[in-house]
Design a protein around this motif. Structure first.
Motif, mmCIF file in Angstrom:
data_model
loop_
_atom_site.group_PDB
_atom_site.id
_atom_site.type_symbol
_atom_site.label_atom_id
_atom_site.label_comp_id
_atom_site.label_asym_id
_atom_site.label_seq_id
_atom_site.Cartn_x
_atom_site.Cartn_y
_atom_site.Cartn_z
ATOM 1 N N PHE A 1 0.829 -1.213 0.000
ATOM 2 C CA PHE A 1 0.000 0.000 0.000
ATOM 3 C C PHE A 1 0.861 1.261 0.000
ATOM 4 O O PHE A 1 0.408 2.324 -0.430
ATOM 5 C CB PHE A 1 -0.942 0.011 1.208
ATOM 6 N N GLU A 2 2.105 1.129 0.485
ATOM 7 C CA GLU A 2 3.026 2.273 0.472
ATOM 8 C C GLU A 2 3.656 2.480 -0.906
ATOM 9 O O GLU A 2 4.388 3.449 -1.114
ATOM 10 C CB GLU A 2 4.129 2.060 1.514
ATOM 11 N N GLY A 3 3.392 1.528 -1.821
ATOM 12 C CA GLY A 3 3.855 1.720 -3.181
ATOM 13 C C GLY A 3 4.997 0.834 -3.645
ATOM 14 O O GLY A 3 5.480 0.989 -4.776
ATOM 15 N N GLU A 4 5.452 -0.097 -2.785
ATOM 16 C CA GLU A 4 6.548 -0.981 -3.204
ATOM 17 C C GLU A 4 6.067 -1.907 -4.321
ATOM 18 O O GLU A 4 4.917 -2.339 -4.345
ATOM 19 C CB GLU A 4 7.080 -1.783 -2.020
ATOM 20 N N LYS A 5 6.964 -2.207 -5.257
ATOM 21 C CA LYS A 5 6.623 -3.008 -6.442
ATOM 22 C C LYS A 5 6.693 -4.519 -6.182
ATOM 23 O O LYS A 5 6.019 -5.302 -6.850
ATOM 24 C CB LYS A 5 7.571 -2.665 -7.594
ATOM 25 N N LYS A 6 7.546 -4.902 -5.238
ATOM 26 C CA LYS A 6 7.679 -6.329 -4.917
ATOM 27 C C LYS A 6 8.104 -6.462 -3.458
ATOM 28 O O LYS A 6 9.033 -5.792 -3.009
ATOM 29 C CB LYS A 6 8.709 -7.003 -5.832
ATOM 30 N N VAL A 7 7.406 -7.318 -2.733
ATOM 31 C CA VAL A 7 7.683 -7.515 -1.316
ATOM 32 C C VAL A 7 7.868 -9.007 -1.060
ATOM 33 O O VAL A 7 7.141 -9.831 -1.628
ATOM 34 C CB VAL A 7 6.518 -6.984 -0.445
ATOM 35 N N GLN A 8 8.845 -9.335 -0.216
ATOM 36 C CA GLN A 8 9.088 -10.752 0.105
ATOM 37 C C GLN A 8 9.100 -10.958 1.610
ATOM 38 O O GLN A 8 9.589 -10.110 2.365
ATOM 39 C CB GLN A 8 10.397 -11.212 -0.535
ATOM 40 N N VAL A 9 8.562 -12.075 2.031
ATOM 41 C CA VAL A 9 8.500 -12.412 3.450
ATOM 42 C C VAL A 9 8.539 -13.928 3.586
ATOM 43 O O VAL A 9 8.050 -14.652 2.716
ATOM 44 C CB VAL A 9 7.215 -11.822 4.096
#
Length: 361
Positions: free
Chosen positions: A146-154
């Motif tokens: 929602f903050e605008g990152e294009k790809k997130v990993q966890v």
């Protein structure tokens, strides 16, 4: 006589005191809000730091953090079912509002999670969650989208339909409308990294065993390996049997059946060559054999390593067990350079270890 009630004059200080109390309450409230925000930021920073450490540990040859993500709904879930189900990535697409209900998935996702697509459409991902799920990490990942990152990993723990849990290297990204560019959905790509964690643990344990075994001048890791079948098992029987190394050669496929050995191997293991040709190495194994270490050693050969060491317990033909410093390597075709067989050199280090333990005592 009519008594006249006189209203006492207001103390000018009371208005000042009241305003001061209001100001103090407002200041206390602001401090409380600031403290809560600070705590939230610190907690979020801690979550992100922990997640970064886990991701860094996985950033090696076995887990790539460069997983490609689709950009649109049609890329994520192709209308052509054949194209969709050929994709090896376990893909799931969700809404971007409410509970992020699932709108579709592909065959790879069904195979990994055990659910059919029709069972999850319209439901949220809680069906995959349980006691060990990394909820903080997931919430943070969604916040970052929602903050605008294009790809997130966890990295989290998820659960299959049958309740089996697995370690999930989860990649998430926004999907955008092809015309307006607005975010329409979120895509999640699941990767089961449990086996990688297990193998890494085994390798660390094996390294510790090797270090303990090699911490002695009488045991060396400089065992020379043949590189071709002709070097490992020369056609000249006299030359083959003069080699002091206990050599056995196996196939590089199937159960790794043995195709031949030399005299030193026969003397160590108690089997004649004719007794073991066409059989796998289970004839040398038993309760104390380091099966995890052996499986990992073979995996490393397939990954391209040229020499692998492992310490295990093997058993001779009469059942006597011995501690084996095992060296494995690939044998290649002299013309094509392709791997044709594996070679194993066995070294009985039982007496070396006993002597060292006596000296330490």
């Amino acid at each position: 006589m009519v008594s006249i009630l006189v209203q006492p004059a207001a103390d000018p200080r009371s208005g000042i005191d009241g305003a001061k109390i209001v100001q103090e309450k407002e200041a206390a409230w602001k401090r409380l809000v600031l403290i809560q925000r600070l705590r939230k930021r610190l907690r979020l920073r801690k979550i992100r730091k922990e997640n970064a450490i886990i991701l860094k540990e996985l950033d090696d040859e076995t887990v790539s953090s460069t997983i490609s993500v689709p950009r649109t709904l049609s890329e994520a879930l192709s209308a052509d079912l054949e194209v969709r189900n050929k994709d090896r990535r376990a893909i799931m697409v969700t809404e971007t509002t409410g509970k992020f209900n699932i709108i579709g998935c592909n065959k790879a996702w069904e195979n990994l999670c055990g659910f059919a697509e029709c069972e999850v459409i319209g439901k949220d991902s809680s069906a995959l969650q349980g006691p060990d799920t990394n909820y903080d990490g997931l919430r943070d990942a969604v916040s970052r989208l929602f903050e605008g990152e294009k790809k997130v990993q966890v990295v989290t723990t998820n659960y299959k339909k049958d309740g089996t849990k697995f370690r999930n290297f989860l990649t998430m990204a926004p999907l955008r409308d092809e015309v307006t560019g607005k975010v329409t959905h979120f895509v999640a790509i699941l990767s089961d990294v449990g086996e990688i964690y297990r193998r890494r643990k085994i390798r660390k344990e094996n390294e510790a065993i090797l270090k303990a075994a090699l911490d002695d001048i009488t045991i060396g890791s400089d065992v020379s390996l043949p590189t071709t079948l002709a070097e490992a098992l020369p056609a000249d029987i006299e030359k083959r049997n003069k080699d002091p190394r206990a050599i056995v050669v196996t196939e590089a496929t199937g159960k790794f059946n043995m195709i031949g050995c030399n005299k030193a191997w026969e003397n160590l293991c108690g089997f004649a060559e004719c007794e073991i040709i066409g059989k796998d190495s289970s004839v040398l194994q038993g309760p104390d054999t380091n099966f995890d270490g052996l499986r990992d050693a073979v995996s490393r050969l397939f990954e391209g390593e040229q020499k692998v060491h492992v310490v295990t317990t093997n058993y001779t033909a009469n059942g006597t067990k011995f501690t084996n410093f095992l060296t494995l390597g690939p044998l290649k075709d002299e013309v094509t350079g392709k791997v044709t067989h594996f070679v194993a050199i066995l070294s009985d280090i039982s007496e070396n270890l006993k002597a060292r333990n006596r000296n330490k005592a």
